[in-house]
Design a protein around this motif. Structure first.
Motif, PDB file in Angstrom:
ATOM      1  N   ALA A   1      -1.176  -1.357  -6.501  1.00  0.00           N
ATOM      2  CA  ALA A   1      -2.468  -2.044  -6.485  1.00  0.00           C
ATOM      3  C   ALA A   1      -2.367  -3.477  -7.000  1.00  0.00           C
ATOM      4  O   ALA A   1      -3.207  -4.324  -6.657  1.00  0.00           O
TER       5      ALA A   1
ATOM      6  N   ASP B   1      -3.973  -0.654  -2.071  1.00  0.00           N
ATOM      7  CA  ASP B   1      -4.001   0.675  -2.681  1.00  0.00           C
ATOM      8  C   ASP B   1      -5.191   0.773  -3.637  1.00  0.00           C
ATOM      9  O   ASP B   1      -5.431  -0.130  -4.443  1.00  0.00           O
ATOM     10  N   THR B   2      -5.931   1.834  -3.568  1.00  0.00           N
ATOM     11  CA  THR B   2      -7.077   2.039  -4.463  1.00  0.00           C
ATOM     12  C   THR B   2      -6.899   3.265  -5.333  1.00  0.00           C
ATOM     13  O   THR B   2      -7.816   3.666  -6.039  1.00  0.00           O
ATOM     14  N   THR B   3      -5.709   3.872  -5.309  1.00  0.00           N
ATOM     15  CA  THR B   3      -5.497   5.139  -6.016  1.00  0.00           C
ATOM     16  C   THR B   3      -4.728   4.976  -7.316  1.00  0.00           C
ATOM     17  O   THR B   3      -4.564   5.950  -8.052  1.00  0.00           O
ATOM     18  N   GLY B   4      -4.215   3.746  -7.575  1.00  0.00           N
ATOM     19  CA  GLY B   4      -3.391   3.554  -8.764  1.00  0.00           C
ATOM     20  C   GLY B   4      -1.984   4.084  -8.597  1.00  0.00           C
ATOM     21  O   GLY B   4      -1.283   4.343  -9.584  1.00  0.00           O
ATOM     22  N   ALA B   5      -1.552   4.224  -7.356  1.00  0.00           N
ATOM     23  CA  ALA B   5      -0.236   4.804  -7.080  1.00  0.00           C
ATOM     24  C   ALA B   5       0.886   3.849  -7.494  1.00  0.00           C
ATOM     25  O   ALA B   5       0.732   2.621  -7.506  1.00  0.00           O
ATOM     26  N   THR B   6       2.022   4.436  -7.804  1.00  0.00           N
ATOM     27  CA  THR B   6       3.248   3.686  -8.039  1.00  0.00           C
ATOM     28  C   THR B   6       4.332   4.233  -7.116  1.00  0.00           C
ATOM     29  O   THR B   6       4.221   5.340  -6.595  1.00  0.00           O
TER      30      THR B   6
ATOM     31  N   GLY C   1       0.807  -1.212   0.000  1.00  0.00           N
ATOM     32  CA  GLY C   1       0.000   0.000   0.000  1.00  0.00           C
ATOM     33  C   GLY C   1       0.837   1.257   0.000  1.00  0.00           C
ATOM     34  O   GLY C   1       2.075   1.237   0.121  1.00  0.00           O
ATOM     35  N   THR C   2       0.177   2.356  -0.118  1.00  0.00           N
ATOM     36  CA  THR C   2       0.855   3.649  -0.099  1.00  0.00           C
ATOM     37  C   THR C   2       1.404   3.925   1.291  1.00  0.00           C
ATOM     38  O   THR C   2       0.939   3.392   2.296  1.00  0.00           O
TER      39      THR C   2
END
Length: 731
Positions: free
Chosen positions: A580, A418-423, A409-410
């Protein structure tokens, strides 16, 4: 360029008619072979500096003095089909000539007449005293056997052992049933010969060994060349061929045999580097290619601190006749482990042999298929003598272990999707990994990994919240990553650690993947990364069993380097992970299933230690130096010298064995390792001095391996050779 604590310069000595360097004393433990010895009068030094796999710990292990059988010891020479003469030592229980018994064989190149005398006598004296005959074979080209040791695990080696199995079965004191036992090399060939199915071979005990010569040994890990061990072990084989045979056991031809070994002494490091993928070279001798060929009884032995643990679980699943024991120890026998606790391993072996070789219905076949030790937290250190925990037994792992997925996760969260599409992007400094220590801990006080805080500081971290209840794992974890790379070559290294209440990180397990090997290690599966392309990969993480306590956190540390374990990729690149689609998958043990059985494996006991004198003042050292100009050097050695002397007057003195691993923070092509060795062999009227220096380095296209070997006999130069191998790099 090297710091004074890392590199000991050669000093001149005054041999007659010889240009022979004398090296200052040092120490490095090697894969199963020589390690230095220390004074028998110093318990601490003796236990720190074993000759073979922590054998000096025998001086502190409980000894059984009285046995049911007196034991006769004798030497035999067997001429095999191609005319090579193989030397064997036998331990025969009194009465076996009238009432034949089964026999247990170990076949290794570690010289039965000097290097392994403690190891052999304390084990085979125990078996023979309990009525099981034993045989210890010097492989061809080692000890008192003729020939040259050209490589490990060859088809010729396996053929020799098969012939010896049949020879043993035909002896009048043998009932026709043969077993094999071994740790590491001899554990490997026990599996390999079992796959050949010689009719007399009824069972094997294989400890700290592998079913996969490519990906679960000391050459490659996850498809990455092993900087720590590749040339360390290659030079160990060079030294094996340089050692003079003992005239007392090899006979008057010892000088001729020794000279032949010196002249035909292959550079096996270059050979191994020339096979960067899982090709036919590595498949030969890897029983994972054909598990079904093994139809005898099998006892597998592993240690959570060893690097061969995965073999235990693969073979256990594949073979219905297999049983296994896995404890907390490293690359050591369970009757003298480090770290402890030890077990009554020799007693369990006697019971195993009586079942398989003598036909006793003693319940061995009804024991739990797997006995394993769940490790509890302890503040780790390099010389940890004992790890707290609990023994369990189980028959079916699938009924007590389930998979649990912990998303990345972030903010470094583990277990929160993670639900934001973060990398997240990461590129490790090249020196990450210096806290990893030895790949195969053998009881030396510098071998075990300590606190991981320094390596964690240079890694990408994810961790759970503080645990409110126990979390127990058993088996192999894996890290599933969706990522891209900024370069065509790259590595991913993953560590699972236990973060205690004070915030310190303690290693649980680890694993690696060469991204070019993401589809597999066979040549046809190798594919360079396309910079920027998103791919999904799985990083295998070595099997372990561990209890994460309430109040602790489970941490995942990801790095793109791990020095000096892994040779760095040719380019220093960055990975970008899609959170994610990435997760850590853990094997969760249900201790409340009702299917686990508490087991008591007893306390270690051995046969009496043979009469050898061990003397010296060497103390092992392991240092990490980082200089102002950007170099990091990991240095493994010792101060002082050590010697072992037999009753015959034969003596071995270790005056230096130092290894140094260097890398510059800004250049992956700067990596190198060097090893310097000096050993002295003396017996009445003669002395041999051996020196070896070797260096492995690489550029963008090739690896380079340099060796300088010299042998001095009675102060005159007998042999000297320099060689340089240049080998194209694989992906």
């Amino acid at each position: 360029m090297l710091g004074s604590e890392c590199r000991r310069r050669w000093r001149s000595c005054q041999p007659v008619d010889a240009r022979t360097p004398r090296l200052r004393c040092g120490f490095t433990a090697m894969h199963d072979g020589y390690t230095a010895t220390a004074s028998r009068t110093s318990r601490q030094a003796v236990q720190e500096l074993p000759m073979m796999n922590n054998d000096s710990a025998a001086f502190g292990t409980r000894v059984q003095e009285e046995f049911d059988h007196r034991v006769e010891r004798r030497l035999e020479t067997v001429t095999v089909s191609d005319g090579t003469r193989l030397s064997i030592k036998l331990w025969l229980p009194e009465g076996s000539a009238q009432c034949p018994t089964g026999v247990v064989l170990e076949a290794i190149p570690y010289r039965k007449d000097d290097v392994s005398v403690i190891d052999d006598e304390t084990r085979f004296g125990f078996f023979a005293g309990n009525g099981i005959a034993c045989a210890r074979l010097d492989l061809r080209g080692s000890g008192a056997s003729t020939g040259v040791l050209v490589d490990e695990y060859t088809t010729i080696e396996q053929r020799d052992i098969e012939e010896i199995v049949y020879w043993l079965a035909d002896q009048p004191w043998c009932n026709g049933s043969v077993g094999m036992i071994g740790i590491s090399w001899s554990g490997f060939n026990a599996l390999q010969v079992a796959a050949k199915r010689p009719a007399p071979l009824k069972a094997i005990v294989t400890a700290c060994s592998t079913d996969d010569r490519y990906d679960n040994d000391v050459h490659y890990l996850g498809g990455v060349p092993l900087a720590f061990y590749m040339n360390l072990w290659g030079s160990a084989l060079t030294m094996m061929n340089m050692r003079p045979p003992m005239p007392e056991t090899a006979g008057p031809q010892w000088l001729e045999e020794w000279t032949t070994r010196l002249r035909i002494n292959p550079d096996v490091t270059s050979l191994w580097l020339s096979h960067p993928y899982r090709d036919s070279y590595w498949r030969q001798g890897s029983v994972c290619e054909h598990y079904a060929s093994i139809d005898c009884g099998v006892m597998l032995v592993g240690g959570w601190a060893d690097n061969y643990t995965d073999t235990v679980f693969r073979v256990l699943r594949a073979l219905p006749n297999a049983q296994a024991i896995v404890g907390p120890w490293g690359h050591t026998w369970p009757e003298r482990p480090e770290p402890g606790p030890g077990i009554d391993f020799l007693g369990r072996c006697v019971r195993f042999w009586r079942h398989w070789l003598l036909g006793e219905d003693n319940g061995v076949d009804r024991d739990p298929r797997l006995c394993f030790y769940v490790q509890d937290y302890v503040y780790t250190r390099e010389d940890l003598p004992f790890r707290p925990g609990r023994w369990w037994g189980v028959n079916d792992l699938d009924q007590v272990v389930s998979s649990a997925t912990y998303p990345l996760g972030t903010g470094g969260q583990l277990g929160v999707a993670d639900t934001t599409g973060a990398t997240v992007r990461h590129q490790s400094v090249l020196s990450v990994g210096t806290q990893g220590r030895h790949m195969l801990p053998m009881g030396v006080s510098t071998d075990l990994p300590g606190v991981q805080d320094a390596d964690d500081a240079g890694s990408l971290l994810f961790e759970t919240p503080v645990l409110t209840e126990e979390l127990v794992i058993l088996g192999r974890a894996e890290l599933r990553l969706t990522l891209s790379s900024s370069t065509s070559a790259g590595h991913v290294f993953a560590r699972i650690t236990d973060v205690d209440a004070d915030g310190h990180s303690h290693l649980v397990t680890r694993g690696a993947l060469n991204l070019a090997h993401r589809h597999g290690h066979a040549p046809e599966h190798i594919a360079p990364m396309t910079p920027g392309e998103i791919v999904t990969v799985t990083v295998p993480i070595k099997a372990s069993s561990y209890r994460f306590a309430p109040g602790h956190r489970l941490r995942l540390a990801v790095s793109t380097n791990y020095w000096p374990w892994l040779w760095p990729a040719t380019e220093q690149g960055e990975i970008e992970i899609a959170l994610a689609d990435s997760a850590l998958v853990l094997p969760i043990l249900d201790e409340d299933s009702g299917l686990l059985v508490p087991v008591d494996l007893g306390e270690p006991v051995i046969a009496p230690v043979p009469g050898v004198v061990m003397d010296g003042d060497a103390v092992p050292t392991w240092t990490v130096e980082t200089s102002a100009d950007g170099w990091t050097r990991v240095c493994r050695g010792a101060g002082g010298s050590t010697s072992t002397t037999l009753d015959s007057g034969w003596s071995i003195t270790y005056e230096q064995d130092d290894s140094v691993y260097g890398i510059h923070h800004g250049d992956p092509l700067s990596a190198w390792m060097e090893r310097s060795v000096l050993q002295r062999y003396s017996w009445p009227g003669h002395e041999v001095v051996l020196t070896l220096t070797t260096r492995m380095s690489g550029d963008a296209d090739n690896f380079t391996v340099h060796r300088d070997c010299a042998a001095v006999l009675d102060r005159k130069l007998h042999f000297r050779e320099e060689s340089t191998g240049i080998v194209p790099r694989g992906l």
